[in-house]
Design an enzyme around this catalytic site. Structure first.
Site, PDB file in Angstrom:
ATOM      1  CB  SER A   1      63.240  41.931 -37.847  1.00 44.68           C
ATOM      2  OG  SER A   1      63.087  43.414 -37.950  1.00 44.68           O
TER       3      SER A   1
ATOM      4  CD  GLU B   1      64.433  34.857 -35.492  1.00 42.29           C
ATOM      5  OE1 GLU B   1      64.410  36.332 -36.148  1.00 42.29           O
ATOM      6  OE2 GLU B   1      63.125  35.008 -34.500  1.00 42.29           O
TER       7      GLU B   1
ATOM      8  CD  GLU C   1      61.967  42.347 -25.350  1.00 38.53           C
ATOM      9  OE1 GLU C   1      62.811  41.409 -25.678  1.00 38.53           O
ATOM     10  OE2 GLU C   1      62.182  42.852 -23.395  1.00 38.53           O
TER      11      GLU C   1
ATOM     12  CE  LYS D   1      54.486  50.926 -37.785  1.00 39.13           C
ATOM     13  NZ  LYS D   1      53.749  48.569 -37.782  1.00 39.13           N
TER      14      LYS D   1
ATOM     15  CB  CYS E   1      60.371  36.240 -29.962  1.00 38.19           C
ATOM     16  SG  CYS E   1      59.482  36.220 -28.785  1.00 38.19           S
TER      17      CYS E   1
HETATM   18  P1  NAD Z   1      59.661  43.597 -38.366  1.00 38.20           P
HETATM   19  O1  NAD Z   1      60.237  44.024 -37.497  1.00 38.20           O
HETATM   20  O2  NAD Z   1      59.087  43.416 -39.420  1.00 38.20           O
HETATM   21  O3  NAD Z   1      58.087  44.569 -38.517  1.00 38.20           O
HETATM   22  C1  NAD Z   1      57.783  45.201 -36.490  1.00 38.20           C
HETATM   23  C2  NAD Z   1      57.736  45.858 -36.400  1.00 38.20           C
HETATM   24  O4  NAD Z   1      58.024  47.240 -36.983  1.00 38.20           O
HETATM   25  C3  NAD Z   1      55.890  45.908 -37.372  1.00 38.20           C
HETATM   26  O5  NAD Z   1      54.496  46.635 -37.237  1.00 38.20           O
HETATM   27  C4  NAD Z   1      56.240  47.148 -38.623  1.00 38.20           C
HETATM   28  O6  NAD Z   1      55.750  47.170 -39.539  1.00 38.20           O
HETATM   29  C5  NAD Z   1      57.483  47.920 -37.401  1.00 38.20           C
HETATM   30  N1  NAD Z   1      58.509  48.230 -39.306  1.00 38.20           N
HETATM   31  C6  NAD Z   1      59.351  47.941 -39.579  1.00 38.20           C
HETATM   32  N2  NAD Z   1      59.649  48.507 -40.452  1.00 38.20           N
HETATM   33  C7  NAD Z   1      60.647  49.740 -39.648  1.00 38.20           C
HETATM   34  C8  NAD Z   1      61.115  50.661 -39.358  1.00 38.20           C
HETATM   35  N3  NAD Z   1      61.801  51.084 -40.386  1.00 38.20           N
HETATM   36  N4  NAD Z   1      60.783  51.939 -38.310  1.00 38.20           N
HETATM   37  C9  NAD Z   1      60.339  51.104 -37.403  1.00 38.20           C
HETATM   38  N5  NAD Z   1      59.128  50.289 -37.725  1.00 38.20           N
HETATM   39  C10 NAD Z   1      58.854  49.238 -38.594  1.00 38.20           C
HETATM   40  O7  NAD Z   1      59.343  42.008 -37.655  1.00 38.20           O
HETATM   41  P2  NAD Z   1      57.741  41.415 -37.246  1.00 38.20           P
HETATM   42  O8  NAD Z   1      58.206  40.360 -39.004  1.00 38.20           O
HETATM   43  O9  NAD Z   1      56.321  41.303 -37.576  1.00 38.20           O
HETATM   44  O10 NAD Z   1      58.495  40.344 -36.349  1.00 38.20           O
HETATM   45  C11 NAD Z   1      58.840  39.197 -35.975  1.00 38.20           C
HETATM   46  C12 NAD Z   1      60.173  39.300 -35.685  1.00 38.20           C
HETATM   47  O11 NAD Z   1      59.872  39.558 -34.566  1.00 38.20           O
HETATM   48  C13 NAD Z   1      61.038  38.024 -35.351  1.00 38.20           C
HETATM   49  O12 NAD Z   1      61.920  38.228 -35.462  1.00 38.20           O
HETATM   50  C14 NAD Z   1      60.851  37.778 -33.597  1.00 38.20           C
HETATM   51  O13 NAD Z   1      61.650  36.918 -33.113  1.00 38.20           O
HETATM   52  C15 NAD Z   1      60.346  39.115 -33.666  1.00 38.20           C
HETATM   53  N6  NAD Z   1      60.012  39.130 -32.231  1.00 38.20           N
HETATM   54  C16 NAD Z   1      60.603  39.838 -30.718  1.00 38.20           C
HETATM   55  C17 NAD Z   1      59.932  38.646 -29.601  1.00 38.20           C
HETATM   56  C18 NAD Z   1      60.516  39.807 -28.354  1.00 38.20           C
HETATM   57  O14 NAD Z   1      60.113  39.993 -27.688  1.00 38.20           O
HETATM   58  N7  NAD Z   1      62.375  39.541 -28.649  1.00 38.20           N
HETATM   59  C19 NAD Z   1      58.644  38.669 -29.556  1.00 38.20           C
HETATM   60  C20 NAD Z   1      58.596  38.696 -30.851  1.00 38.20           C
HETATM   61  C21 NAD Z   1      59.145  38.677 -31.290  1.00 38.20           C
END
Ligand code: NAD
Length: 477
Positions: A225, A376, A246, A173, A280
Site C-alpha cells: 500500500s 482505493e 509498487e 518476505k 492494484c
Molecule cells: P501492505 O502495505 O499492508 O503490506 C504489504 C507488505 O508490507 C506485507 O508483506 C506487509 O507485511 C509488509 N509491511 C507492513 N508494514 C510494513 C512496514 N512498516 N515496513 C515494511 N513492510 C511492512 O499492503 P497489502 O494490504 O498487503 O496489499 C494491498 C496493497 O498493495 C494495495 O494498496 C495494492 O494496490 C497494493 N499493490 C500494489 C501493486 C503494484 O504493483 N503497484 C501490486 C499489488 C498490490
C-alpha cells in the site's frame, strides 16, 4: 513436494529449513478458520538470513550470467511441475478460486523464465581513438523483497527473477496473511541456487520494519500500500538504500459513447472485479458517457447479479472472499459510509455468511468526493460515474493522489490514444485492461510508486551503473 511434510512450514535460510519458536496463524478466508501455522521469524532469524545472503553474494555475483539464468529456469520448471498442489494451498490461504490460483502459479513460472530472456547490456558511451567508456550494470548486494497478499506468488516471482538474474542475493518476505505457498516454493526451488542466494522468511507485523531498517540490505523492493510505502521510504533513507515501490492505485476507466455496450460490458466487469477486486491495477472508478450510462449500468448490474461468489475450493465460484479480516472490515466500512451518505448501491448475489465475503456492488453515480470514489477500495465496490465532456472527465480521472494505471474504451482508437496521453498514470490500456508483460515496465506515477518492475528497466533497478574509462593502447603509451 512429496518430500516435504504437508502440515509443517519452515523458513528457508542459507539453503536450509529453519523452524521458529513462535508461529503465526494462517486463516482460510473462505471460512475465517485457522488451518495452518507459519513460522514467525524474529530479529535473530533476520540477521541470520541477511548474513547468509551476504556470504553468498560474491560467489553468485561472479557466477556467469548463463548459469544464473539456467538456475532460474530450473526453479521455474520445478514450480510448474508442482502447480496443482501449490494451487490448492494457494486457494486455501488466499481465497481465489482454483483456476485463478493455478494461473498465478503458472504465471509465476512463466515470468521467471521470461526474465531470463532479458540481457543486461554494457552501454558504450564513447569509443574513440583514445578511449572507450563502458557502463556496466552491476548487482547491488543483498536485496530485501516485501510482497503483499493479493498476488503473493506472482509478485514474489517479479522480485526473485530479476534480483537473482542480476547477480544479487535475496531475502524475501511474503505477507503474514499469505505466507504458505511462497514458503513451499522456497523449499521446492532452493537447491537450484547456492545456499544463501534465496532466503524466504516470514513473520508478524514487526518483521517488515525490522527488514527495511536492517543495514545489511542494499536495496528494498517493496509491493504494497501507499501508506506502508511511505514508511519504507523513510526507513530506507537512513542508509540510502535503493528502493523500488509498487504501491496502491485508484484507476479510472473512461468509456466513450461509441463503444458497443454488449461487447465491452463483460471485459469491464472483469477488469474491476478480478480477484474479488483485489488488484492494484483493477478499474476502481468507471467513468461512463451519459449517452450510454443507463444501458451499461444495467448490463453491469446483470453481470453482478448473475456472478457466483463463494469458497474458491468449490467448483463454479467465479470470485472468492476478501483475503483477510482487516481488509474485509475496511470494505464493509466503505459500504456503510456509502449507505449512510444515501448513495444508491446495486448489489450482486447474496454471499456466504461465514468467511470474509462481500457481495459485488456497484455505486450508481455517486458524487466525486464520496469516499467510495476517492479511496482505493481494494474490494468489490465499483463506483459508476457519469460524464459528458472529455476535458472534464480527464480532469476528474487525474484528480487523485494515485497514478498506477487507467483505461480508455472507444470505437475510435485514435481518439482513445489521444486521451491516454493525457492520463497521469504509469500504464494506460486502450480497449483492454489488466494486461502486463514481463517485457513492459510497470511504474506507478505520483503516489502509486517509485521506480519500476518488469522489462529491462525493471531488471536494471536491481543493478547500479558502473562506468569504466579504458584508454586505447596508443593513448596509454
Ligand atoms: P501492505 O502495505 O499492508 O503490506 C504489504 C507488505 O508490507 C506485507 O508483506 C506487509 O507485511 C509488509 N509491511 C507492513 N508494514 C510494513 C512496514 N512498516 N515496513 C515494511 N513492510 C511492512 O499492503 P497489502 O494490504 O498487503 O496489499 C494491498 C496493497 O498493495 C494495495 O494498496 C495494492 O494496490 C497494493 N499493490 C500494489 C501493486 C503494484 O504493483 N503497484 C501490486 C499489488 C498490490
Amino acid at each position: 513436494m512429496a518430500t516435504h511434510a504437508r502440515d509443517r512450514f519452515v523458513l528457508t535460510v542459507d539453503g536450509r529449513s529453519v523452524e521458529t519458536a513462535k508461529t503465526i496463524p494462517v486463516r482460510n478466508p473462505a471460512t475465517g478458520e485457522v488451518f495452518a501455522e507459519a513460522p514467525a521469524a524474529d530479529a535473530a532469524d533476520l540477521d541470520r538470513a541477511v548474513a547468509a545472503a551476504s556470504r553468498a553474494f560474491p560467489g553468485w555475483r561472479d557466477t556467469p550470467v548463463a548459469d544464473r539464468k539456467a538456475a532460474i529456469i530450473k526453479a521455474a520448471d520445478l514450480i510448474d511441475g508442482e502447480a496443482d498442489a501449490l494451487a490448492a494451498l494457494f486457494t486455501r490461504e488466499q481465497g481465489r478460486p482454483l483456476p485463478g490460483a493455478r494461473a498465478e502459479i503458472a504465471g509465476a513460472a512463466m515470468w521467471l523464465k521470461a526474465t531470463t530472456m532479458l540481457d543486461i547490456p554494457v552501454d558504450v558511451t564513447e569509443d574513440t581513438a583514445t578511449r572507450r567508456i563502458e557502463v556496466h550494470h552491476v548487482p547491488l548486494g543483498v536485496v530485501c523483497g516485501i510482497v503483499p497478499w493479493n498476488f503473493p506468488v506472482l509478485l514474489a516471482a517479479w522480485k526473485i527473477g530479476p534480483a537473482l538474474m542480476a547477480g544479487n542475493t535475496l531475502v524475501l518476505k511474503p505477507s503474514p496473511y499469505t505466507p504458505l505457498t511462497t514458503l513451499r516454493i522456497a523449499e521446492l526451488i532452493r537447491d537450484c541456487f547456492p545456499a544463501g542466494v534465496l532466503n524466504v522468511i516470514c513473520g508478524g507485523d514487526e518483521l517488515g520494519p525490522l527488514m527495511t531498517a536492517h543495514p545489511g540490505f542494499a536495496k528494498i523492493s517493496f509491493t504494497g500500500s501507499t501508506a506502508t510505502g511511505r514508511r519504507v521510504m523513510e526507513s530506507a533513507a537512513r542508509d540510502l538504500k535503493r528502493i523500488t515501490l509498487e504501491l496502491g492505485g485508484n484507476d479510472a476507466a473512461i468509456i466513450l459513447p461509441d463503444v458497443d455496450v454488449d461487447a465491452v460490458a463483460e471485459q469491464l466487469f472483469e477488469g474491476a472485479f478480478h480477484n474479488t477486486a483485489q488488484v492494484c491495477v483493477a478499474t476502481k472508478r468507471l467513468y461512463i458517457h451519459a449517452d450510454i450510462y443507463d444501458k451499461l449500468r444495467d448490463r453491469l448490474h446483470e453481470l453482478v447479479r448473475e456472478t457466483p461468489i463463494g469458497d474458491g475450493a468449490q467448483q463454479g465460484n467465479r470470485y472468492g472472499p476478501i483475503q483477510n479480516e482487516a481488509q474485509y472490515r475496511r470494505v464493509i466500512a466503505l459500504l456503510d459510509d456509502a449507505r449512510a451518505s444515501g448513495l444508491t448501491l446495486l448489489e450482486g448475489q447474496a454471499v456466504p455468511e461465514r468467511g470474509y465475503f462481500v457481495p459485488l456492488t456497484l455505486v450508481d453515480n455517486p458524487p466525486d468526493d464520496a469516499r467510495v470514489v476517492v479511496e482505493e477500495a481494494f474490494g468489490p465496490v465499483l463506483p459508476l460515474l457519469k460524464f459528458t465532456d472529455i476535458d472534464d472527465v480527464v480532469t476528474r480521472a487525474n484528480d487523485t493522489e494515485y497514478g498506477l494505471a487507467g483505461a480508455v474504451w472507444s470505437g475510435d482508437v485514435e481518439q482513445a490514444t489521444a486521451i491516454a496521453h493525457r492520463l497521469d498514470t504509469g500504464t494506460v490500456w486502450i480497449n483492454q485492461n489488466l494486461q502486463s508483460t514481463p517485457f513492459t515496465p510497470l511504474a506507478g506515477a505520483k503516489q502509486s510508486g517509485f521506480g519500476q518492475e518488469n522489462g529491462l528497466p525493471g531488471l536494471l533497478e536491481f543493478t547500479r551503473p558502473k562506468s569504466i574509462y579504458i584508454p586505447k593502447s596508443a593513448a596509454a603509451a
